[in-house]
Design an enzyme around this catalytic site. Structure first.
Site, PDB file in Angstrom:
ATOM      1  N   THR A 145      11.081 -24.979  -9.571  1.00 19.11           N
ATOM      2  CA  THR A 145      11.172 -23.679 -10.244  1.00 19.11           C
ATOM      3  C   THR A 145      11.970 -23.892 -11.530  1.00 19.11           C
ATOM      4  O   THR A 145      11.413 -24.237 -12.561  1.00 19.11           O
ATOM      5  CB  THR A 145      11.810 -22.609  -9.337  1.00 19.11           C
ATOM      6  OG1 THR A 145      13.035 -23.106  -8.796  1.00 19.11           O
ATOM      7  CG2 THR A 145      10.863 -22.226  -8.216  1.00 19.11           C
ATOM      8  N   LYS A 171      13.739 -29.615  -3.796  1.00 17.93           N
ATOM      9  CA  LYS A 171      13.845 -28.819  -5.007  1.00 17.93           C
ATOM     10  C   LYS A 171      15.014 -27.862  -4.855  1.00 17.93           C
ATOM     11  O   LYS A 171      15.403 -27.489  -3.742  1.00 17.93           O
ATOM     12  CB  LYS A 171      12.560 -28.055  -5.308  1.00 17.93           C
ATOM     13  CG  LYS A 171      12.194 -26.920  -4.359  1.00 17.93           C
ATOM     14  CD  LYS A 171      12.854 -25.590  -4.600  1.00 17.93           C
ATOM     15  CE  LYS A 171      12.752 -25.185  -6.065  1.00 17.93           C
ATOM     16  NZ  LYS A 171      13.609 -23.964  -6.306  1.00 17.93           N
ATOM     17  N   THR A 182      19.498 -26.805   1.323  1.00 16.60           N
ATOM     18  CA  THR A 182      19.029 -26.580  -0.020  1.00 16.60           C
ATOM     19  C   THR A 182      17.910 -25.552   0.012  1.00 16.60           C
ATOM     20  O   THR A 182      17.602 -25.014   1.054  1.00 16.60           O
ATOM     21  CB  THR A 182      18.521 -27.899  -0.598  1.00 16.60           C
ATOM     22  OG1 THR A 182      17.908 -27.640  -1.855  1.00 16.60           O
ATOM     23  CG2 THR A 182      17.477 -28.500   0.304  1.00 16.60           C
ATOM     24  N   GLU A 265      21.290 -25.560 -12.427  1.00 18.27           N
ATOM     25  CA  GLU A 265      20.931 -24.787 -13.619  1.00 18.27           C
ATOM     26  C   GLU A 265      22.036 -24.855 -14.669  1.00 18.27           C
ATOM     27  O   GLU A 265      23.134 -24.345 -14.475  1.00 18.27           O
ATOM     28  CB  GLU A 265      20.658 -23.337 -13.218  1.00 18.27           C
ATOM     29  CG  GLU A 265      19.370 -23.211 -12.417  1.00 18.27           C
ATOM     30  CD  GLU A 265      19.162 -21.836 -11.814  1.00 18.27           C
ATOM     31  OE1 GLU A 265      18.027 -21.535 -11.420  1.00 18.27           O
ATOM     32  OE2 GLU A 265      20.142 -21.066 -11.735  1.00 18.27           O
ATOM     33  N   ASN A 388      19.637 -17.485 -15.720  1.00 22.47           N
ATOM     34  CA  ASN A 388      19.591 -16.475 -14.678  1.00 22.47           C
ATOM     35  C   ASN A 388      19.578 -15.045 -15.210  1.00 22.47           C
ATOM     36  O   ASN A 388      19.228 -14.113 -14.480  1.00 22.47           O
ATOM     37  CB  ASN A 388      20.764 -16.668 -13.718  1.00 22.47           C
ATOM     38  CG  ASN A 388      20.522 -17.834 -12.790  1.00 22.47           C
ATOM     39  OD1 ASN A 388      19.775 -17.732 -11.835  1.00 22.47           O
ATOM     40  ND2 ASN A 388      21.125 -18.960 -13.109  1.00 22.47           N
ATOM     41  N   SER A 393      11.654 -12.846 -16.099  1.00 22.83           N
ATOM     42  CA  SER A 393      10.771 -12.698 -17.255  1.00 22.83           C
ATOM     43  C   SER A 393      10.424 -14.037 -17.877  1.00 22.83           C
ATOM     44  O   SER A 393       9.577 -14.102 -18.748  1.00 22.83           O
ATOM     45  CB  SER A 393      11.412 -11.798 -18.300  1.00 22.83           C
ATOM     46  OG  SER A 393      12.677 -12.288 -18.679  1.00 22.83           O
TER      47      SER A 393
END
Length: 393
Positions: A145, A171, A182, A265, A388, A393
């Protein structure tokens, strides 16, 4: 040199149109022969439809295939979500000509959006056609993702004179906290392991790996870790061979766990929070978790700021009793706090040099006992907020 993935398993990953960007988003693992299965799942009370289905099926101790999609979590989608998951399972079983109850399913992505089932069903024939022994990197890519790189690890060992292999894919880059595991992890081995023993091995490995990482302190609704064992190697895992096999599984899962944190991230650093000298292992883990999940500690790490006060304050609010004047804090081998006071400007400069490294350890010695524990974490960067803030979007 080409990689030799685990014999008796095939995998594939393709773009089915679930993601708006057209990237791979549908994957499949298949065992060519009957396999035992074990699974670990999220402890979040909100669970996605695929998680609930897998939790029902994993009790049988057997599975032949795992279908996974990214781009849609199929979570909080009601009875329709469950039916979509079951429909996709039936489609895979039909094309593979195996029993429906031998297919597991997993999803990851945005919560609350319905799975585009027609796209999934249309893509399954091509997905099955693309299965190959070398397809695991494609599978790992289809699971992504916000990950920036696919995570795939292959390891082998000689146990009791037989070669045994383990392949793992994972992932997860956000919504990661030690509360099972995870987001998604699938492992396959050619060892022969009965279901109860396989579950015990997976649980111990999970506790030593995925239950020791945190990126942002959030626990996903879709966390799933599944281990399949098809026995193709001829090695039977028993009381004598289990310790060595456990090392193999744990080693692969620890490697995957660290890969997840490195790719958190917006993350720029992988940091081990190591707490020792605690009264109990539980106390050590509590202090390590509190430090690892502290936004102030994580932002200081990103800013390469030798702010030991934030670490001490996090430890102090953990609920574990200790004497602040006895605690010692180190960044790798540089002691920055001991005997109730900081080391001063020269020491902070040395710590700043440590903070510039991509990987390092923050060591906290409570001097209250002999127990210890570790957690892997990462920094909080500006990019984490950016990713985040507009994820949907």
């Amino acid at each position: 040199m080409s990689v030799r993935y685990t014999p008796g398993f095939r995998a594939a990953g393709i773009a089915a149109g679930i993601k708006k960007n057209g990237r791979p988003d549908l994957g499949l693992i298949v065992s060519d022969s009957p396999a035992t299965a074990a699974g670990m799942f999220t402890r979040n009370r909100v669970k996605a439809a695929p998680v609930l289905i897998d939790m029902e099926r994993i009790g049988s101790g057997s599975a032949r295939a795992i279908l996974v999609n990214s781009g849609c979590a199929n979570c909080c989608t009601g009875e329709v979500g469950r039916e979509h998951a079951l429909t996709s399972i039936r489609a895979v079983a039909e094309v593979l000509d195996i029993a429906e109850d031998q297919v597991l399913v997993a999803s990851t992505g945005v919560i609350g959006q319905p799975l585009p089932i027609e796209k999934v069903l249309s893509a399954i024939p091509a997905l099955v056609k693309g299965l190959s022994a070398e397809g695991f990197p494609n599978l790992a890519e289809a699971m992504m993702t916000t990950d920036t790189v696919p995570k795939c690890v292959v390891r082998s060992d000689i146990i009791a004179g037989r070669a045994v292999s383990l392949t793992g894919v994972a992932k997860g880059a956000g919504m990661i906290r030690p509360d099972m595991a995870t987001l998604l992890c699938f492992l396959v081995t050619d060892a022969s392991v009965n279901p109860a023993r396989l579950h015990a091995v997976l649980k111990r490995a999970t506790d030593a790996s995925f239950n020791r990482i945190t990126i942002d302190g959030d626990t996903s609704t879709n966390d799933t870790a599944i281990l399949l064992a098809n026995g193709a190697s001829g090695l039977v895992i028993d009381d004598d061979t289990e310790p060595r096999f456990q090392e193999l599984v744990t080693g692969v899962m620890v490697e995957l766990a660290k890969m997840l944190v490195r790719d958190g991230e917006g993350a720029t650093k992988l940091v081990e929070i190591q707490v020792c000298g605690a009264p109990t292992a539980s106390d050590a883990r509590t202090v390590a978790d509190t430090i690892a999940n502290s936004p102030l500690v994580k932002t200081a790490i990103f800013g390469e700021d030798a702010n030991w006060g934030r670490i001490l304050a996090a430890a102090g609010r953990s609920g574990v009793l200790f004497d602040p004047d006895r605690i010692e804090i180190r960044f790798d081998d540089v002691i920055i706090y001991s005997q109730g006071r900081g080391g001063g400007g020269d020491v902070e400069q040395k710590v700043t040099a440590v903070l510039k490294r991509p990987e390092f350890c923050i060591c906290v010695d409570l001097h209250e006992g002999s127990a210890s524990s570790s957690v892997w974490t990462c920094d909080f960067s500006v990019d984490y907020v950016r990713i985040n803030a507009d994820y949907r979007s």
